[in-house]
Design an enzyme around this catalytic site. Structure first.
Site, PDB file in Angstrom:
ATOM      1  N   ASP A   1     -44.753 -21.839 -35.580  1.00 44.29           N
ATOM      2  CA  ASP A   1     -44.488 -21.394 -34.014  1.00 44.29           C
ATOM      3  C   ASP A   1     -45.490 -20.717 -33.553  1.00 44.29           C
ATOM      4  O   ASP A   1     -46.547 -20.053 -34.146  1.00 44.29           O
ATOM      5  CB  ASP A   1     -43.350 -20.653 -33.951  1.00 44.29           C
ATOM      6  CG  ASP A   1     -42.057 -21.494 -34.653  1.00 44.29           C
ATOM      7  OD1 ASP A   1     -42.061 -22.580 -34.759  1.00 44.29           O
ATOM      8  OD2 ASP A   1     -41.408 -20.547 -35.100  1.00 44.29           O
TER       9      ASP A   1
HETATM   10  N1  URA Z   1     -40.130 -21.419 -39.556  1.00 42.12           N
HETATM   11  C1  URA Z   1     -39.943 -20.840 -38.354  1.00 42.12           C
HETATM   12  O1  URA Z   1     -39.146 -20.506 -37.914  1.00 42.12           O
HETATM   13  N2  URA Z   1     -41.282 -20.772 -37.700  1.00 42.12           N
HETATM   14  C2  URA Z   1     -42.452 -21.051 -38.208  1.00 42.12           C
HETATM   15  O2  URA Z   1     -43.333 -20.917 -37.627  1.00 42.12           O
HETATM   16  C3  URA Z   1     -42.391 -21.689 -39.510  1.00 42.12           C
HETATM   17  C4  URA Z   1     -41.189 -21.752 -40.284  1.00 42.12           C
END
Ligand code: URA
Length: 243
Positions: free
Chosen positions: A102
């Protein structure tokens, strides 16, 4: 593959542009001798404007993704590709991130132009364990490790429960999570399902490969041993006892 095409495929320009670079004497060997487009030369011996040629096809690299960068090739904001040499975006075969993090997640992000390798890493069958460190808004309740390990936790709008995952509690609002899967926003949604909220998320390792001393925003290529470490089934990455 002919030299012109090999160099063009690394993102240095179209074949026509690379031909021009040859004619201008910008492509040389290590001793500075001008090379010609039909010369047979080892990759490592080639220089462009005096600089070593970018790594050949089969490239794998690790990046320390900072918060605020998106895993996308086109987005209005900062992109993870902005942290790599601009030429890397023009390579053929394309250089892709191995899965995504993310925008608000930091940590280890792998890239490769080897589609087979990419699929081997993300394939559920490979069970490559990703290790995340999460900082939480609320104190942990104490039942989260059992819930995540249960194999019955169902995330909102999903039809299959999550595979068992291991949680190590590090502090009242700090935990390390070991995931074999890679569902959308998985870590954040898991803690949301446990009544909490992730305020910071950092990926420490993919399989047995950890960030090590890589500085935020920097990258380096991976050698064959490091790529093999991704598939190290212990997935320990320096954290004893991980599975
Ligand atoms: N899980 C999440 O919620 N975000 C990420 O970036 C990776 C795994």
């Amino acid at each position: 593959m002919r030299l012109v095409k090999r160099i063009a495929n690394l993102g240095y320009g179209s074949r026509k542009e690379v031909m021009r670079m040859f004619r201008e004497g910008r492509i040389t060997d290590a001793a500075g001798e001008v090379l010609y487009a039909d010369d047979a030369v080892e990759h490592d011996a080639i220089r462009v404007d005096g600089e070593p040629l970018d790594p050949p096809q089969g490239l794998a690299l690790m990046l320390y993704k900072p918060v605020g960068y998106t895993c996308s090739t086109k987005d209005a904001g900062r992109l993870v590709y902005d942290l790599l040499p601009p030429r890397f975006r023009l390579r053929d075969p394309i250089l892709s991130s191995v899965g995504r993090l993310d925008r608000d997640t930091s940590g280890l992000l792998l890239f490769t132009d080897d589609g087979g390798l990419l699929h081997r890493i993300i394939s559920p069958r490979a069970n490559v364990v990703k290790i995340y460190r999460a900082t939480l808004a609320e104190d942990l309740r104490g039942d989260e490790a059992a819930l995540f390990a249960s194999g019955t936790l169902m995330l909102e709008s999903e039809t299959t429960p999550l595979a068992p995952a291991r949680l190590d509690v590090l502090a009242p609002r700090e935990a390390r999570l070991h995931l074999g899967e890679g569902r959308y926003h998985q870590v954040r949604r898991m803690f949301a399902a446990a009544g909490n909220h992730v305020v910071a998320l950092h990926r420490e390792a993919v399989g047995g490969l950890a960030l090590g001393d890589l500085a935020p925003g920097t990258w380096r290529t991976l050698d064959a041993n490091e790529i093999a470490r991704v598939f190290d089934s212990s997935g320990s990455a320096g954290h004893p006892g991980s599975t």
